[in-house]
Motif scaffolding. Sequence first.
Motif, PDB file in Angstrom:
ATOM      1  N   ALA A  18       2.510   5.528  -9.397  1.00 42.16           N
ATOM      2  CA  ALA A  18       2.739   4.252 -10.057  1.00 42.16           C
ATOM      3  C   ALA A  18       1.798   3.163  -9.633  1.00 42.16           C
ATOM      4  O   ALA A  18       0.993   3.437  -8.772  1.00 42.16           O
ATOM      5  N   LYS A  19       2.013   2.256  -9.851  1.00 46.68           N
ATOM      6  CA  LYS A  19       0.988   1.326  -9.391  1.00 46.68           C
ATOM      7  C   LYS A  19       1.290   0.949  -7.963  1.00 46.68           C
ATOM      8  O   LYS A  19       2.369   0.477  -7.654  1.00 46.68           O
ATOM      9  N   SER A  20       0.256   1.116  -7.128  1.00 45.07           N
ATOM     10  CA  SER A  20       0.466   0.805  -5.729  1.00 45.07           C
ATOM     11  C   SER A  20       0.053  -0.632  -5.444  1.00 45.07           C
ATOM     12  O   SER A  20      -0.750  -1.212  -6.157  1.00 45.07           O
ATOM     13  N   THR A  21       0.611  -1.195  -4.385  1.00 40.93           N
ATOM     14  CA  THR A  21       0.204  -2.510  -3.933  1.00 40.93           C
ATOM     15  C   THR A  21      -0.137  -2.404  -2.470  1.00 40.93           C
ATOM     16  O   THR A  21       0.448  -1.631  -1.724  1.00 40.93           O
ATOM     17  N   SER A  22      -1.129  -3.157  -2.038  1.00 45.58           N
ATOM     18  CA  SER A  22      -1.499  -3.117  -0.629  1.00 45.58           C
ATOM     19  C   SER A  22      -1.939  -4.493  -0.189  1.00 45.58           C
ATOM     20  O   SER A  22      -2.385  -5.313  -0.991  1.00 45.58           O
ATOM     21  N   ALA A  23      -1.799  -4.739   1.082  1.00 47.67           N
ATOM     22  CA  ALA A  23      -2.221  -6.008   1.662  1.00 47.67           C
ATOM     23  C   ALA A  23      -2.888  -5.717   2.985  1.00 47.67           C
ATOM     24  O   ALA A  23      -2.506  -4.792   3.702  1.00 47.67           O
ATOM     25  N   VAL A  24      -3.900  -6.489   3.326  1.00 44.80           N
ATOM     26  CA  VAL A  24      -4.634  -6.296   4.568  1.00 44.80           C
ATOM     27  C   VAL A  24      -4.396  -7.481   5.480  1.00 44.80           C
ATOM     28  O   VAL A  24      -4.613  -8.635   5.097  1.00 44.80           O
ATOM     29  N   THR A  25      -3.915  -7.218   6.690  1.00 47.82           N
ATOM     30  CA  THR A  25      -3.758  -8.247   7.703  1.00 47.82           C
ATOM     31  C   THR A  25      -5.065  -8.356   8.481  1.00 47.82           C
ATOM     32  O   THR A  25      -5.593  -7.346   8.957  1.00 47.82           O
ATOM     33  N   ILE A  52       0.841  -0.662   2.668  1.00 44.32           N
ATOM     34  CA  ILE A  52       0.783   0.105   1.431  1.00 44.32           C
ATOM     35  C   ILE A  52       2.200   0.312   0.911  1.00 44.32           C
ATOM     36  O   ILE A  52       3.091   0.699   1.661  1.00 44.32           O
ATOM     37  N   VAL A  53       2.387   0.042  -0.369  1.00 46.66           N
ATOM     38  CA  VAL A  53       3.687   0.211  -1.000  1.00 46.66           C
ATOM     39  C   VAL A  53       3.581   1.330  -2.028  1.00 46.66           C
ATOM     40  O   VAL A  53       2.883   1.181  -3.037  1.00 46.66           O
ATOM     41  N   PRO A  54       4.241   2.473  -1.796  1.00 47.62           N
ATOM     42  CA  PRO A  54       4.177   3.583  -2.769  1.00 47.62           C
ATOM     43  C   PRO A  54       4.824   3.196  -4.092  1.00 47.62           C
ATOM     44  O   PRO A  54       5.694   2.314  -4.144  1.00 47.62           O
ATOM     45  N   PRO A  55       4.438   3.848  -5.177  1.00 46.76           N
ATOM     46  CA  PRO A  55       5.068   3.591  -6.472  1.00 46.76           C
ATOM     47  C   PRO A  55       6.534   4.019  -6.458  1.00 46.76           C
ATOM     48  O   PRO A  55       6.960   4.827  -5.637  1.00 46.76           O
ATOM     49  N   ASN A  64       1.455   8.324  -2.619  1.00 45.67           N
ATOM     50  CA  ASN A  64       1.578   7.533  -1.399  1.00 45.67           C
ATOM     51  C   ASN A  64       1.178   6.076  -1.572  1.00 45.67           C
ATOM     52  O   ASN A  64       1.279   5.296  -0.620  1.00 45.67           O
ATOM     53  N   GLY A  65       0.733   5.708  -2.759  1.00 47.58           N
ATOM     54  CA  GLY A  65       0.332   4.328  -2.988  1.00 47.58           C
ATOM     55  C   GLY A  65      -1.062   3.997  -2.512  1.00 47.58           C
ATOM     56  O   GLY A  65      -1.451   2.824  -2.461  1.00 47.58           O
TER      57      GLY A  65
END
Length: 403
Positions: free
Chosen positions: A20-27, A39-42, A320-321
């Motif tokens: 699905a559509k994954s979302t990610s953010a970098v600290t 990382i957020v899996p679908p 796994n996103g």
Amino acid sequence: MAFFANVAICALAQSVPDGAKSTSAVTAPTKDAPAKISIVPPTKEELAKYFSDWPAGTDPKDIGQLVAENFAGRQLRYETDPRRGNFVIYPEVIAWYGSLTYAEAAKNNALRDKLVNKFGMFSSPEGAAHISSAPSVDMHVFGAVPLEIYLLTGVKGYLDLGRSFADRQWENPRDDGLSTDSRFWVDDLYMLPLVEMQAYRATKDKKYLDRTALTFSVYLDRLQQPTGLFYHGDGANFYWSRGDGWVAAGLTELLRNLPTDHPQYAKIFAGYKKMMAGLLKYQGDDGLWKQLIDNTDPANWSESSGSAMFTFAFVTGVKNGWLDAPTYGPAARKAWLGLVKLIDKEGNIANVCVGTNKWTAAQGDGVQYYLSRTKDNTPDELHSSDVLHGNGPVLWSATALLR
């Protein structure tokens, strides 16, 4: 050889439980901590758009069963053609590993037990003599199978046997910390990581994870190109399908377990995403990739083993996103459906390139060297150990679809 015989016999003397559509953010990194990627899996609903409602005859559970049973019933090459070698070889190892992971994902205890019992061929000194102790990346990968059996059964003898291969691989490391098995061929990036990652999964000892991450960090610098793809090796500036497939699969195996706050994670994850983007560009209308990935010669042909490895990497990335699901989900589905068309009723896969060393100038024109490599398509070839280069990755892909 006596050491391996003793360990193998010890392992096999112990009973095996029933079975699905994954979302990610970098600290942003700080002085004391590396960048951390979230990382957020679908969702299951998103994944169902790509990995459900399979056409008749293409369901991963059915295909995996067919291909795994094909391996379970095979004799190994040293049994059928000892003139070509007296040891278990890596195509057999990767198919055995894939069959075991499929059996677990499918919750097929009968198949799992059949595959575990097959390992009993090494329970005597005569049988164990067919496990090579040669200091070679292609031989050390054997350890992945007993390690997978340990993960499935908990029988410690399998752990001892499998771990011995991972440890021997780094017995006398190079000055840069890499294994002396390192050749700077792309093949190394599956053979080295698989047994090390299996040892990590079995023991949770971080040294195995760090060895694998270091290997990828160095190889990314040396072999990955601006296209995202990898040359076959130093001096062999060609994108050979199965060669790049080894890399894609090895990266995937590592990322399944590498923590996002590991010092090497950001670099390795970026290398993986760059490679996946490069591969997406060259996926054919049939869902597969060519023998030379970027070559437009009409003689170029869709090669199944590399394509199956890319399928494994795409499916795992989407689930796994790591990869954008709306972009890579349809491509992963298309790849699986393309592969299935090449599998016969016995579970053999066609269009597997024969074993191929990296090109050297002594072999003449490089493009023709790769394009003239033969496919394993005759009845005898489809029953040979070479075709397991394709059967194994099909099983990894089926496993990934079921996980």
